[in-house]
Design an enzyme around this catalytic site. Structure first.
Site, short mmCIF file in Angstrom:
data_model
loop_
_atom_site.label_atom_id
_atom_site.label_comp_id
_atom_site.label_asym_id
_atom_site.label_seq_id
_atom_site.Cartn_x
_atom_site.Cartn_y
_atom_site.Cartn_z
N HIS A 67 20.13 35.20 -3.13
CA HIS A 67 19.08 36.18 -2.83
C HIS A 67 18.08 35.61 -1.82
CE1 HIS A 67 17.95 40.17 -4.74
NE2 HIS A 67 16.98 40.00 -3.85
N LYS A 116 27.17 41.03 -5.61
CA LYS A 116 26.36 40.14 -4.75
C LYS A 116 25.42 39.30 -5.61
CE LYS A 116 22.99 40.25 -0.94
NZ LYS A 116 21.87 39.61 -1.65
N THR A 168 24.01 44.22 -6.71
CA THR A 168 23.24 42.98 -6.85
C THR A 168 23.15 42.61 -8.32
OG1 THR A 168 21.96 43.31 -4.83
CG2 THR A 168 20.99 41.91 -6.52
N TYR A 208 20.86 48.30 -6.69
CA TYR A 208 20.17 47.71 -7.83
C TYR A 208 20.44 48.61 -9.02
CZ TYR A 208 17.41 44.34 -5.12
OH TYR A 208 17.02 43.29 -4.33
N SER A 223 19.94 48.70 1.74
CA SER A 223 19.32 48.36 0.46
C SER A 223 18.89 49.60 -0.31
CB SER A 223 18.10 47.47 0.71
OG SER A 223 17.37 47.28 -0.49
#
Length: 387
Positions: A272, A248, A171, A145, A120
């Protein structure tokens, strides 16, 4: 692959766990309440969190017998790399709250089990250190992100590529953070001494995002996530990196078609973990419609609610190439660090092997949609008449 650790697992306080639901029960007892609530919680009423799990009960398995299942092959190839199973560890933030080594322990465990970790952006260990920890595994991916500051975003992509990550998972379902009431109630923030390592250097209002103020880091992230994100970003990213790109957070077949049109390499069907838009559909229900929309032009992964080997079997039968496992990894990490993560992965692999054998499937290629039935369909097919 290294030696198996046995059919059950023992946490540090001496409690056995026999399945991935029990892992959560034990981890809940051990983790501080704000941390457990952060990991386990969802948005608003948490209906989507519950439905992600409940949906597996709405499908039944129709086995085929008189098949030689003495050998069952779970081998899966992702981006040209051989994995031991079609189970990938999903990107999850702030793993040091579960265990001091956090993402480093998960990376080592995943590498030893010959599968993939997706790191992440919101990790509590630097992406370079995690890459080194998992260097003996098949490959690693980096979840991105998208930050408003494109220069920072470019640097982050380039850092991950230099560190050896084999692809990116962008994402797309978080233009804003969902309404996570339990975090507000708990006044959640990172514990002292932890930081969002990959956002170090991100500047907002003349202040650098460092670890001396965890609430400041989260606030900077919330302010900096790009709510104007469109499909044009994929084109921009193609100019930054030639590595594979997954998106995603796709739930709509129409969005899946658009993703293919702009040239992504893979799609992750995801809501999510129920942490964004409450009442969005359970991911298992959307696999077949999305597979029908995109065919086999791209890889199709999914996450959400996976707790049993039969869950993985159903997801693949409905059209997923592989699944991503989330919260149980964190719970195993909380109980036993690296060894706990390994045990969680081994447990799910054993369950999937047994489920495939009992269903008459000898390899992933023999798992087809004819294996799954919506609950109650058997009556109309004559399988349950007069029983």
């Amino acid at each position: 692959m290294s030696t198996q650790l046995g059919p059950t697992a023992m946490d540090r306080s001496g409690n056995d766990f026999f399945d991935l639901e029990e892992v959560e029960v034990l981890a809940k007892k051990k983790l501080p309440k704000p941390v457990y609530d952060y990991y386990a919680g969802g948005a608003d009423t948490e209906s989507t969190v519950r439905d992600n799990r409940a949906v597996y009960g709405r499908y039944r398995l129709l086995p085929r017998y008189m098949v030689d299942v003495s050998h069952c092959d779970l081998t899966y190839h992702l981006l040209g790399h051989k994995l031991s199973m079609p189970i990938v560890v999903a990107p999850m933030s702030q793993q040091r709250m579960a265990d001091d080594e956090g993402e480093l322990a998960v990376a080592r465990a995943v590498a030893k089990e010959d599968t993939v970790m997706v790191l992440s952006t919101m990790a509590t260990q630097p992406l370079e250190d995690v890459a080194k920890a998992g260097k003996d595994g098949p490959l690693q991916l980096f979840q991105l992100y998208v930050i408003k500051d494109r220069a920072f975003c470019r640097r982050l992509i380039q850092r991950a590529a230099r560190a050896g990550y084999a692809g990116f998972m962008v994402t797309v379902d978080a233009p804003r953070l969902g309404n996570r009431i339990s975090d507000e109630r708990n006044k959640f923030s990172l514990p002292p001494g932890m930081e969002i390592s990959n956002l170090s250097g991100l500047v907002k209002g003349g202040q650098e995002a460092k670890g001396d103020s965890s609430s400041h880091i989260v606030r900077v992230f919330q302010e900096q996530v790009d709510a104007s994100l469109t499909w044009e970003f994929v084109k921009w990213m193609r100019d930054v990196t030639k590595l594979p790109i997954f998106v995603k957070g796709i739930l709509s077949p129409e969005d899946a078609r658009k993703a293919v049109d702009v040239g992504v390499d893979g799609i992750v069907v995801s809501n999510h973990g129920g942490r964004q838009l409450d009442y969005s559909p359970a991911t298992l229900d959307m696999i077949a419609p999305i597979r029908a929309a995109v065919g086999h032009r791209v890889l199709l992964l999914m996450d959400g609610g996976i707790r049993r080997g039969t869950d993985v079997l159903k997801a693949i039968a409905l059209g997923a190439d592989a699944v991503m496992l989330g919260r149980p990894v964190l719970y195993g990490l909380a109980l036993q660090g690296e060894e706990g993560v390994r045990k969680v992965l081994q447990m799910l692999r054993r369950e999937l092997t047994l489920a495939m054998q009992l269903a008459g499937c000898t390899s992933l290629q023999t798992i087809t949609q004819s294996l799954v039935l919506p609950f109650g369909v058997g009556v109309h097919l004559g399988h349950a008449s007069k029983l």
